[in-house]
Design a protein around this motif. Structure first.
Motif, mmCIF file in Angstrom:
data_model
loop_
_atom_site.group_PDB
_atom_site.id
_atom_site.type_symbol
_atom_site.label_atom_id
_atom_site.label_comp_id
_atom_site.label_asym_id
_atom_site.label_seq_id
_atom_site.Cartn_x
_atom_site.Cartn_y
_atom_site.Cartn_z
ATOM 1 N N SER A 74 2.607 1.628 -3.389
ATOM 2 C CA SER A 74 1.636 1.970 -4.428
ATOM 3 C C SER A 74 1.172 3.418 -4.297
ATOM 4 C CB SER A 74 0.436 1.036 -4.360
ATOM 5 O OG SER A 74 0.836 -0.284 -4.622
ATOM 6 N N THR A 83 0.828 -1.203 0.000
ATOM 7 C CA THR A 83 0.000 0.000 0.000
ATOM 8 C C THR A 83 0.861 1.251 0.000
ATOM 9 O OG1 THR A 83 -1.723 -1.181 1.212
ATOM 10 C CG2 THR A 83 -1.840 1.217 1.223
ATOM 11 N N ASN A 131 -4.482 0.313 -6.769
ATOM 12 C CA ASN A 131 -4.796 -1.112 -6.647
ATOM 13 C C ASN A 131 -5.797 -1.280 -5.510
ATOM 14 O OD1 ASN A 131 -3.292 -1.194 -4.230
ATOM 15 N ND2 ASN A 131 -1.433 -1.752 -5.318
ATOM 16 N N ALA A 132 -6.169 -2.484 -5.208
ATOM 17 C CA ALA A 132 -7.194 -2.734 -4.193
ATOM 18 C C ALA A 132 -6.771 -2.230 -2.811
ATOM 19 C CB ALA A 132 -7.512 -4.225 -4.132
ATOM 20 N N CYS A 133 -5.484 -2.242 -2.537
ATOM 21 C CA CYS A 133 -4.998 -1.794 -1.224
ATOM 22 C C CYS A 133 -5.090 -0.282 -1.069
ATOM 23 C CB CYS A 133 -3.553 -2.227 -1.025
ATOM 24 S SG CYS A 133 -3.304 -3.996 -1.045
ATOM 25 N N THR A 134 -4.953 0.455 -2.163
ATOM 26 C CA THR A 134 -4.929 1.912 -2.083
ATOM 27 C C THR A 134 -6.295 2.555 -2.265
ATOM 28 O OG1 THR A 134 -4.435 2.125 -4.441
ATOM 29 C CG2 THR A 134 -2.553 2.008 -2.925
ATOM 30 N N LEU A 135 -7.307 1.795 -2.611
ATOM 31 C CA LEU A 135 -8.626 2.371 -2.861
ATOM 32 C C LEU A 135 -9.199 3.153 -1.676
ATOM 33 C CD1 LEU A 135 -10.469 -0.227 -5.087
ATOM 34 C CD2 LEU A 135 -9.589 2.013 -5.709
#
Length: 101
Positions: free
Chosen positions: A16, A13, A23-27
């Motif tokens: 990114s 995260t 990505n899914a972690c940073t949403l």
């Protein structure tokens, strides 16, 4: 094993976010940042939307907003009648921390 996985996700995260790769972690972080930007725009302009109303109300009149939303105000500084002692001036201020010898 779970702690190592969580550490890896945290590092992914962070990396990114730093390079701007979504990505899914940073949403969640991206949505929070986007909301802050939209809220700042709404506060500075006359754009209104439901989620921004309480922030605008708070900025216009903090005491009324605190009463409306049930927030407890911090005790006023006048209630605390503590006398402040004057701070002694230090000699290092005269030479700005530089000593010749």
């Amino acid at each position: 094993l779970i702690a190592k996985f969580q550490r890896g996700v945290t590092q992914l995260t962070c990396i990114s976010l730093a390079i701007g790769q979504p990505n899914a972690c940073t949403l969640p972080h991206s949505f929070a940042r986007a909301f802050k930007n939209i809220l700042a725009l709404a506060v500075e302009t006359k754009i209104n939307f439901e989620q921004a109303e309480k922030y605008k109300l708070f900025l216009e009149d903090p005491e009324a907003a605190a009463a409306k939303f049930g927030l407890v105000a911090a005790p006023a500084a006048e209630e605390k009648k503590e006398e402040k002692k004057p701070e002694p001036e230090s000699e290092s201020d005269d030479d700005m921390g530089f000593d010749l010898f």
